[in-house]
Design a protein around this motif. Structure first.
Motif, PDB file in Angstrom:
ATOM      1  N   HIS A 215       0.806  -1.214   0.000  1.00 10.34           N
ATOM      2  CA  HIS A 215       0.000   0.000   0.000  1.00 10.34           C
ATOM      3  C   HIS A 215       0.846   1.273   0.000  1.00 10.34           C
ATOM      4  O   HIS A 215       0.501   2.247  -0.678  1.00 10.34           O
ATOM      5  N   TRP A 216       1.957   1.291   0.754  1.00  9.99           N
ATOM      6  CA  TRP A 216       2.709   2.541   0.859  1.00  9.99           C
ATOM      7  C   TRP A 216       3.435   2.902  -0.442  1.00  9.99           C
ATOM      8  O   TRP A 216       3.368   4.059  -0.868  1.00  9.99           O
ATOM      9  N   PRO A 217       4.123   1.960  -1.114  1.00  8.31           N
ATOM     10  CA  PRO A 217       4.674   2.316  -2.430  1.00  8.31           C
ATOM     11  C   PRO A 217       3.608   2.783  -3.415  1.00  8.31           C
ATOM     12  O   PRO A 217       3.839   3.732  -4.169  1.00  8.31           O
ATOM     13  N   VAL A 218       2.449   2.154  -3.401  1.00  7.14           N
ATOM     14  CA  VAL A 218       1.372   2.587  -4.292  1.00  7.14           C
ATOM     15  C   VAL A 218       0.945   4.004  -3.942  1.00  7.14           C
ATOM     16  O   VAL A 218       0.756   4.856  -4.829  1.00  7.14           O
ATOM     17  N   TYR A 219       0.798   4.294  -2.656  1.00  9.34           N
ATOM     18  CA  TYR A 219       0.376   5.626  -2.237  1.00  9.34           C
ATOM     19  C   TYR A 219       1.365   6.698  -2.704  1.00  9.34           C
ATOM     20  O   TYR A 219       0.953   7.804  -3.088  1.00  9.34           O
ATOM     21  N   LEU A 220       2.665   6.407  -2.647  1.00  8.29           N
ATOM     22  CA  LEU A 220       3.654   7.414  -3.025  1.00  8.29           C
ATOM     23  C   LEU A 220       3.835   7.512  -4.537  1.00  8.29           C
ATOM     24  O   LEU A 220       4.115   8.593  -5.051  1.00  8.29           O
ATOM     25  N   LEU A 221       3.687   6.405  -5.236  1.00 10.62           N
ATOM     26  CA  LEU A 221       3.931   6.408  -6.679  1.00 10.62           C
ATOM     27  C   LEU A 221       2.712   6.846  -7.484  1.00 10.62           C
ATOM     28  O   LEU A 221       2.855   7.205  -8.652  1.00 10.62           O
ATOM     29  N   LEU A 222       1.543   6.814  -6.878  1.00 11.74           N
ATOM     30  CA  LEU A 222       0.329   7.214  -7.594  1.00 11.74           C
ATOM     31  C   LEU A 222       0.121   8.717  -7.423  1.00 11.74           C
ATOM     32  O   LEU A 222      -0.228   9.178  -6.332  1.00 11.74           O
ATOM     33  N   PRO A 223       0.323   9.502  -8.496  1.00 11.61           N
ATOM     34  CA  PRO A 223       0.163  10.965  -8.346  1.00 11.61           C
ATOM     35  C   PRO A 223      -1.297  11.321  -8.144  1.00 11.61           C
ATOM     36  O   PRO A 223      -2.171  10.842  -8.859  1.00 11.61           O
ATOM     37  N   ARG A 224      -1.558  12.160  -7.207  1.00 14.05           N
ATOM     38  CA  ARG A 224      -2.954  12.563  -6.957  1.00 14.05           C
ATOM     39  C   ARG A 224      -3.568  13.340  -8.121  1.00 14.05           C
ATOM     40  O   ARG A 224      -4.701  13.089  -8.471  1.00 14.05           O
ATOM     41  N   PRO A 225      -2.844  14.295  -8.761  1.00 15.04           N
ATOM     42  CA  PRO A 225      -3.484  15.041  -9.848  1.00 15.04           C
ATOM     43  C   PRO A 225      -3.872  14.175 -11.035  1.00 15.04           C
ATOM     44  O   PRO A 225      -4.863  14.437 -11.694  1.00 15.04           O
TER      45      PRO A 225
END
Length: 444
Positions: free
Chosen positions: A309-319
């Motif tokens: 979950h944490w790598p996905v959270y950081l690698l997925l750009p919010r915009p």
């Protein structure tokens, strides 16, 4: 020396899987910014690990009069390392392709410490604050995996000595409780620092959660719980579960008063009591609710889900997603869940269940190939230079000065003090008047 009191073999308890599912959901919501106290779900992971591992070791000690430690560590490695290796390799590749240079650089720095199962002490030693720097570390969440591995190395050795012979369970319970109290005192002492990373990630300061779970697996605690009626067990389970959920909802992050002065210990103690009750009466009302399909299935995926979950959270750009808040969280959690399902089906289960390619010489060959691949990838990825991808401050300053000068000239032209594009003149002309006013404005 005769065998110690044998613990009865326990069937798989679905309620404990459900409890693990609730804990991982709390962590995911905390890291997405929706549950301020969700980080306490990690405490529940620790308590569950201490309970389950100690129960298995006591069963073996009761049957055989001793422990096969090499076999225990091999089972732990088979259960945990393949999924971890798969996630680390995949994350490095994704970071190389898509991440900011700083994320990739820090991931490459941290990867050897992840491999050594000591990344928590790496962060402590380098003074990398968990609460303010984890957003730059793709492997920041693996501090807890390091704590568990260090517990797996040390605790079986202590249990093998304390648990032998008559009264072994009682001695194990006393050692676990005494160790938990020492750990609490260390947390109280170190938790007053401005940066609480040392207290939060230290193996010694977090050992109380694992040790309270270990104590709950011993015969004295099991016998005490067995004396309760079914109604009392259900009432206590509901009260304890509500208390845990309330702490996740109401705890205001790491600055919550009392968190490092006994609050986390109380949370772990409540978790240990709930686990002991659920293990005794899994078919009670609380056990059926917690062990229902959704939390139980989530709990079965909890390890891979936590890893991803944490790598996905950081690698997925919010915009890029076009959503904010809960929209982004649903997408990120969905991708994490997908990665966890793939990891469990293709890596975890085949190795854990010893399917054909994961046994014998082929299993060792696959392990060696994975290790060589991981080391080769780590060595081959180019290290980004410090500052790569950041703004050149000198150019930014020059651009700001040019823009500020142009804006000031535009304002002067609007006031009729100087022609557009003109240069300030002598003191007696309009340009000089503009220059004088400009200097006065700067003084003010």
């Amino acid at each position: 020396m005769g065998p110690t009191t044998s613990a009865p073999r326990r069937a798989h308890v679905g309620a404990l899987d459900g409890l693990r599912g609730l804990a991982v959901a709390a962590v995911l919501l905390f890291h997405a910014g929706h549950l301020r106290g969700g980080f306490l779900g990690v405490d529940l992971f620790f308590v569950l690990s201490g309970f389950l591992i100690t129960g298995l070791l006591l069963e073996e000690l009761g049957r055989n009069g001793g422990l096969r430690l090499a076999a225990f560590w091999e089972r732990r490695a088979r259960r945990l390392l393949p999924a971890l290796t798969f996630m680390v390799i995949s994350t490095l590749l994704l970071a190389w392709a898509f991440a900011r240079p700083d994320l990739l650089r820090y991931a490459l720095q941290d990867a050897p410490w992840v491999a050594a199962q000591s990344v928590n002490w790496h962060y402590i030693g380098e003074r990398i604050g968990y609460w303010n720097a984890s957003g730059t570390r793709l492997f920041a969440h693996l501090w807890s995996i390091g704590v568990e591995w260090q517990f797996y190395l040390a605790w079986p050795l202590m249990l093998a000595v304390a648990g032998r012979g008559p009264g072994g369970h009682r001695r194990v319970a006393l050692v676990a409780v005494a160790g938990a109290l020492v750990s609490l005192l260390l947390m109280i002492r170190l938790g007053t620092a401005v940066d609480t990373t040392r207290a939060y990630e230290g193996t010694d300061t977090r050992a109380f959660s694992l040790l309270l779970g270990a104590a709950a697996a011993t015969a004295p605690i099991r016998n005490a719980v067995a004396g309760l009626s079914r109604t009392a067990v259900d009432v206590l389970c509901v009260l304890l579960l509500c208390g845990l959920l309330a702490s996740w909802l109401l705890t205001g992050g790491e600055k919550a008063p009392g968190l490092f002065q006994g609050g986390m210990f109380a949370h772990s103690l409540a978790g240990a009591a709930l686990i002991a009750l659920l293990a005794h009466a899994p078919d009670g009302l609380a056990g059926r609710v917690i062990g229902s399909t959704v939390p139980r299935r989530l709990g079965e995926l909890s390890y891979s889900l936590y890893l991803w979950h944490w790598p996905v959270y950081l690698l997925l750009p919010r915009p890029v997603t076009g959503f904010g808040g809960w929209g982004w969280t649903i997408i990120a959690a969905g991708l994490s869940l997908l990665a966890a399902v793939v990891s469990k089906a293709t890596v975890e289960d085949p190795i854990r269940l010893r399917t054909g390619w994961a046994t014998g010489r082929r299993g060792w060959a696959a392990l060696a190939a994975a290790a060589v691949m991981a080391a080769g990838l780590w060595a081959a990825i180019p290290r980004p230079r410090p500052g790569a991808g950041t703004v050149d401050v000198s150019r930014l300053s020059q651009s700001w000065q040019n823009g500020s000068r142009q804006e000031t000239e535009e304002r002067a032209h609007a006031e009729g003090l100087t022609p557009r594009g003109g240069r300030p003149g002598r003191r007696g002309d309009a340009g000089g008047l503009w220059n004088q006013r400009h200097r006065c404005a700067l003084r003010r």
